[in-house]
Design an enzyme around this catalytic site. Sequence first.
Site: not given
Ligand code: NAD
Ligand code: GLY
Length: 371
Positions: A129, A151, A193, A237, A247, A251, A255, A258, A262, A275
């Site tokens: 939990r 998030k 971003e 942020k 949100e 907040r 997006n 996005h 999406h 992404h």
């Molecule tokens: P990702 O996590 O898929 O990483 C991209 C690629 O780079 C992967 O293949 C990973 O293995 C590789 N990688 C990561 N760090 C590395 C490094 N230092 N050296 C070599 N390779 C490396 O992609 P991302 O762009 O980091 O994240 C995208 C995700 O984040 C999406 O799912 C999106 O929905 C999410 N997201 C979440 C929020 C939030 O607020 N929680 C905000 C924006 C995006």
């Molecule tokens: N990436 C959008 C948020 O964190 O609210």
Amino acid sequence: MTTITPSNRIRVDLERNPYDVVIAAGHLALIGDELLRSGVTPGRRILVISNADVAGPYGDICLNSLRQAGFTAELEVIEAGESQKTPATVALIHDAAYRQKLERSSLMVALGGGVVGDMTGFAAATWLRGIAVVQIPTTLLAMVDASIGGKTGVNHPRGKNLIGAFHQPRLVLIDPTTLSTLPEREFRAGMAEVIKYGVLGDTALFDELERCEDPSCAAGVGEERLASILKRSAAAKAKVVAADEKEGGLRAILNYGHTFGHVVETLCGYGTWLHGEAVAIGMVAVGELAVQRGSWSRAEADRQQRLIAKCGLPTAWPDLDPSTVLQSLQGDKKVQNGRLRFVLPTTIGRVEIRDDVNREQILNCLKALRA
Ligand code: NAD
Ligand code: GLY
């Protein structure tokens, strides 16, 4: 090794459970000491989640630091990629948590990009939990956005991040040296971003990116400008999240780009567009929508598109059936009482949240984007 000055430590000033975002080159090797100093975990047991791309160069650095500081730390490696961001992968993390006998006082550490971060955060939110999580982002995108703000979640086959929970980390540790191994395409995706922060509030950041000769790779951006980008983005942020954690209103501006983004990710198949690339396409699309509605100038929309292209990001709307796009938009998390909500730019540095965008306007926008 960078010393941590106050400006390298950004506070996410939440009423309950505030935390720091620490930005310091080489600091991954000091994660154990950082945890002891900041007292974010009362327990000794830590499960680090990563994938092979990241665990290869950085897994041992992280584990050694934790173990030297007296923690019992183990590593769980999951498959990389957006297509792996599923409940099934979270179940694998839960299995590892069971094997490692994680208790309520234990900690999960996400070492990776946004995919690892979102899933580890969700696994931590749901194990017993809710146990503590620390984010160590290793992509530009996760450093400037995903790791901060709590998030967490996974994708549903019909929509991005539809399954999830708000679960704030206890600490975010950004070590920019980890970007040295990040593929350039991933670096560019992160720049989407960063551009977002420029359009939604930081005109100086937007101008700075425009002045940069080659913002499409880390070498072109340079160390000094990268440090400034990381700080400004994390601060932007942190400020929005502190003002509106769950949100309820403000907040939603984060997006920007996005809603259409999406749709692109979901309809083109998770992983087809990164992404950040989908967000880039989404920002161009919503810019066109704002122009068509008369709330943004064509000149500024062109300026945004030029910067996105200069960062080596895609700008063209993919060939998608408009009625399928409309259907996918209706599945977005931001739909309220059946009304779509869009974050629309009014000028570079200012956006507004509108729920009066109608079907015809969207269809006209899609037509213009394909023309
Ligand atoms: P990702 O996590 O898929 O990483 C991209 C690629 O780079 C992967 O293949 C990973 O293995 C590789 N990688 C990561 N760090 C590395 C490094 N230092 N050296 C070599 N390779 C490396 O992609 P991302 O762009 O980091 O994240 C995208 C995700 O984040 C999406 O799912 C999106 O929905 C999410 N997201 C979440 C929020 C939030 O607020 N929680 C905000 C924006 C995006
Ligand atoms: N990436 C959008 C948020 O964190 O609210």
